[in-house]
Scaffold this motif. Structure first.
Motif, PDB file in Angstrom:
ATOM      1  N   ALA A   1      -3.765   1.053  -3.549  1.00 21.60           N
ATOM      2  CA  ALA A   1      -3.166   2.318  -3.094  1.00 21.60           C
ATOM      3  C   ALA A   1      -3.132   3.351  -4.216  1.00 21.60           C
ATOM      4  CB  ALA A   1      -1.757   2.058  -2.569  1.00 21.60           C
ATOM      5  N   CYS A   2      -2.751   2.928  -5.411  1.00 22.01           N
ATOM      6  CA  CYS A   2      -2.718   3.854  -6.553  1.00 22.01           C
ATOM      7  C   CYS A   2      -4.106   4.424  -6.827  1.00 22.01           C
ATOM      8  CB  CYS A   2      -2.190   3.141  -7.798  1.00 22.01           C
ATOM      9  SG  CYS A   2      -0.425   2.780  -7.781  1.00 22.01           S
TER      10      CYS A   2
ATOM     11  N   LEU B   1       0.823  -1.208   0.000  1.00 18.53           N
ATOM     12  CA  LEU B   1       0.000   0.000   0.000  1.00 18.53           C
ATOM     13  C   LEU B   1       0.860   1.263   0.000  1.00 18.53           C
ATOM     14  CD1 LEU B   1      -2.831  -0.905   2.552  1.00 18.53           C
ATOM     15  CD2 LEU B   1      -3.084  -0.628   0.093  1.00 18.53           C
TER      16      LEU B   1
ATOM     17  N   ALA C   1       1.158   3.924  -3.099  1.00 23.45           N
ATOM     18  CA  ALA C   1       0.842   5.339  -2.904  1.00 23.45           C
ATOM     19  C   ALA C   1       2.024   6.221  -3.314  1.00 23.45           C
ATOM     20  CB  ALA C   1       0.476   5.590  -1.448  1.00 23.45           C
TER      21      ALA C   1
ATOM     22  N   LEU D   1       2.093   8.916  -6.477  1.00 22.84           N
ATOM     23  CA  LEU D   1       2.477  10.307  -6.221  1.00 22.84           C
ATOM     24  C   LEU D   1       3.689  10.696  -7.060  1.00 22.84           C
ATOM     25  CD1 LEU D   1       2.035  10.596  -2.349  1.00 22.84           C
ATOM     26  CD2 LEU D   1       0.681  11.753  -4.110  1.00 22.84           C
TER      27      LEU D   1
ATOM     28  N   VAL E   1      -5.092   6.964  -4.081  1.00 25.69           N
ATOM     29  CA  VAL E   1      -4.398   8.249  -4.241  1.00 25.69           C
ATOM     30  C   VAL E   1      -5.044   9.066  -5.350  1.00 25.69           C
ATOM     31  CG1 VAL E   1      -2.228   9.307  -5.000  1.00 25.69           C
ATOM     32  CG2 VAL E   1      -2.189   7.491  -3.300  1.00 25.69           C
TER      33      VAL E   1
END
Length: 317
Positions: free
Chosen positions: A289-290, A226, A230, A234, A293
């Motif tokens: 996670a992607c 995760l 992320a 980012l 975000v």
């Protein structure tokens, strides 16, 4: 800032200029009448603040410039101009927080394409991971992590889920479900060759102590995936490519695939199963996670735009 080049039919040029001039984040607007040969028309250039790029592209699409001409965008590293500073100041938001969706879609579409280069890199990464297992070498495992190209289609899958882009979703899934079996199959054959020549003297993978973290799946594995996902998204959004290296060496996707192959060739099915589970957990964590975000950033942009609209309305009143 972004340098934008627009090819448009001559009858659309004034509308294109009007769209650019109406945008506070656009400057250095130049027009070349009759300069475009294929497709025929005029060429308009401008430097646009990242915060305004989506609005400009939306306006150009409404003018059918994409269908009748073309739009090209490239990042500008250095700009020495008072007009450019004013444009960046007048543009709402911050450049580092801005998502240029067309840029992100183009990048992830390229990274998720199934081709020989992608399969070759993934195969080499799996082979390196297998060597790291056989030699109990964490350094080689880290090398496999860096070489592995699997983050591209995983990030593309997250973008496709958030944007509801079926074509990109199919492309990214195809890259994963085709390339991984090929890479693991080649690695399995190579492992059998190594065993045949007696170069693999590991009687049981249970005796490995330097790389056993690869198949020891647990809650921390998902947490790491995760965090890495992320950070990776980012990095893509902010164009911080150096941060992606840290992402690559944080998750054990390719090493888990290589470990599963070696374990299967050695007849240790429990470890092969755990390694496969580690692979699935890491891939799931990265995609989740992607997507989170992207979703949070999209919601934040929408709320910021609504707040600006409310402030403008208040000022007008």
């Amino acid at each position: 800032m972004l340098h934008m080049r627009v090819i448009c039919p001559s009858e659309r040029t004034e509308e294109v200029l009007g769209a650019l001039e109406a945008e506070p984040g656009a400057t250095h607007i130049v027009v070349f009448r009759g300069a475009a040969v294929e497709p025929r028309g005029d060429m308009v250039q401008a430097d646009v603040a990242r915060e305004c790029a989506n609005e400009v592209l939306r306006a150009l699409k409404a003018l059918d410039v994409v269908e009748e001409g073309g739009v090209t965008m490239v990042p500008v590293e250095t700009v020495l101009s008072a007009a450019a500073r004013k444009a960046e100041h007048d543009a709402p938001g911050d450049a580092a927080d801005s998502i240029v969706w067309e840029e992100l879609l183009s990048h992830t579409r390229e990274e998720s394409t199934l081709n020989r280069v992608f399969v070759a890199f993934l195969t080499i990464a799996c082979l390196l991971a297998a060597i790291g297992v056989v030699t109990d070498s964490p350094i080689t495992i880290v090398g496999a992590m860096v070489v592995g190209p699997e983050f591209g289609p995983l990030a593309a899958l997250a973008v496709a889920l958030v944007r509801r882009d079926r074509k990109l979703r199919r492309r990214s899934i195809l890259a994963l479900v085709v390339a991984f079996p090929i890479a693991m199959g080649v690695t399995l054959l190579a492992t059998f060759v190594v065993k045949m020549f007696g170069w693999m003297d590991v009687e049981s993978l249970e005796t490995l102590h330097q790389v056993d973290f690869v198949y020891k799946v647990g809650p921390i594995s998902f947490v790491v995936a995760l965090l890495a996902g992320a950070a990776g998204m980012l990095a893509l959004l902010s164009e911080k490519s150096a941060a992606l290296v840290g992402v690559f060496i944080s998750v054990t996707t390719v090493p888990a695939a290589g470990f599963a192959v070696v374990a299967a060739a050695n007849g240790e099915w429990r470890i092969a199963g755990l390694s496969s589970l580690q692979l699935a957990v890491n891939m799931l964590g990265i995609v989740v996670a992607c997507a989170l975000v992207l979703w949070v950033r999209t919601r934040a942009d929408q709320e910021f735009a609504a707040a600006l609209k409310g402030i403008s309305s208040l000022i007008d009143d």
